[in-house]
Design an enzyme around this catalytic site. Sequence first.
Site, PDB file in Angstrom:
ATOM      1  N   LYS A 159      53.429 -52.068  31.355  1.00 54.08           N
ATOM      2  CA  LYS A 159      54.595 -51.681  30.544  1.00 54.08           C
ATOM      3  C   LYS A 159      54.986 -50.229  30.821  1.00 54.08           C
ATOM      4  O   LYS A 159      54.150 -49.323  30.708  1.00 54.08           O
ATOM      5  CB  LYS A 159      54.198 -51.866  29.079  1.00 54.08           C
ATOM      6  N   GLU A 203      53.096 -61.259  24.472  1.00 55.56           N
ATOM      7  CA  GLU A 203      52.460 -59.940  24.556  1.00 55.56           C
ATOM      8  C   GLU A 203      51.169 -59.973  23.743  1.00 55.56           C
ATOM      9  O   GLU A 203      51.114 -60.555  22.673  1.00 55.56           O
ATOM     10  CB  GLU A 203      53.395 -58.863  23.984  1.00 55.56           C
ATOM     11  N   CYS A 258      58.186 -56.342  26.038  1.00 55.48           N
ATOM     12  CA  CYS A 258      58.618 -55.989  24.686  1.00 55.48           C
ATOM     13  C   CYS A 258      59.609 -54.823  24.623  1.00 55.48           C
ATOM     14  O   CYS A 258      60.785 -55.010  24.860  1.00 55.48           O
ATOM     15  CB  CYS A 258      57.389 -55.755  23.819  1.00 55.48           C
TER      16      CYS A 258
HETATM   17  O1  LIG Z   1      61.365 -52.567  20.190  1.00 59.30           O
HETATM   18  C1  LIG Z   1      60.905 -53.072  19.178  1.00 59.30           C
HETATM   19  O2  LIG Z   1      61.524 -53.104  18.121  1.00 59.30           O
HETATM   20  C2  LIG Z   1      59.536 -53.669  19.170  1.00 59.30           C
HETATM   21  C3  LIG Z   1      58.768 -53.323  20.409  1.00 59.30           C
HETATM   22  C4  LIG Z   1      57.347 -53.722  20.373  1.00 59.30           C
HETATM   23  O3  LIG Z   1      56.872 -54.282  19.423  1.00 59.30           O
HETATM   24  C5  LIG Z   1      56.516 -53.480  21.551  1.00 59.30           C
HETATM   25  O4  LIG Z   1      56.960 -52.844  22.511  1.00 59.30           O
HETATM   26  O5  LIG Z   1      55.362 -53.943  21.550  1.00 59.30           O
END
Ligand SMILES: O=C(O)CCC(=O)C(=O)O
Length: 281
Positions: free
Chosen positions: A115, A45, A156
């Site tokens: 996303k 990411e 993520c």
């Molecule tokens: O869900 C998490 O703990 C981290 C998610 C995150 O860093 C993101 O979505 O970029």
Amino acid sequence: MMKRGLKIALVQLSVGLDKSKNVATAISEIHKAKEKGAELVALPECFNSPYGTKYFDEYAEEVPSGETCRALSKAAAEAGVCVVGGTVPERCGSQLYNTCTVWDASGKLLASYRKIHLFDIDIPGKITFKESDVLSPGNQLTTFDYHGIKIGLGICYDLRFNEMAHLLAKEGCSLLIYPGAFNMTTGPRHWELLGRARALDQQLWVALASPARDAHAQYVAWGHSLLVGPWGAVVAGLDEKPGTLIAQIDLKDVEEVRSQIPVGKQRRTDLYDTVTKSKHK
Ligand SMILES: O=C(O)CCC(=O)C(=O)O
């Protein structure tokens, strides 16, 4: 005959403030992974920009005409490998998205995914993050086919949503790829556990690709890119340092667990269901 597997590489890049350098490192690692036999190379990411709401606007590009996409397309074609291009901040009109692009081995855009679950959390004294301050959410689930394998994309925070993984599995996916960047609070607690949970629940392969850890960054990534098999076990994983994980994915394992523990066919959908909506919004 249809191919039964895929050699994949997860590249855990070190990402800094210099965008051109970030992209150049990614391109060089794509070529190195190909030399080691990878057929699909996945990046983390936000690999061309530091991760943080204050950076997204400055680093954003249009997809697929921006410089990062053009570099990924060229690298995929020159190396002759499928590239799952982590994510980049995407600009579309006045909106910004967190977007993953996928390029086939001739450099053609195979898929683009924005996303859908934005990372908005508040753990007092530990981590507060609000992607929705600057990003808009996507509205479409995305899959693509490569070498006879249907592959689903998530980014993520999406990893936390089992309904999404379930719908991708229902579409026929045998592998889900999540470019991600968990942090020093949620990483040790949830990263591997969530990857294993999604793999076990949906009985498919799950690949998580993170940036390497930079202790001096504003947002410190957990690292630990990993590949989980359809039985729910971690098959290969990295620590927090830059590196590349290369591993073989075999569809036989998916078929085996799905036929031996056939929960997919045993769901009581007469009592409950999960349906895909707003697909073409
Ligand atoms: O869900 C998490 O703990 C981290 C998610 C995150 O860093 C993101 O979505 O970029």
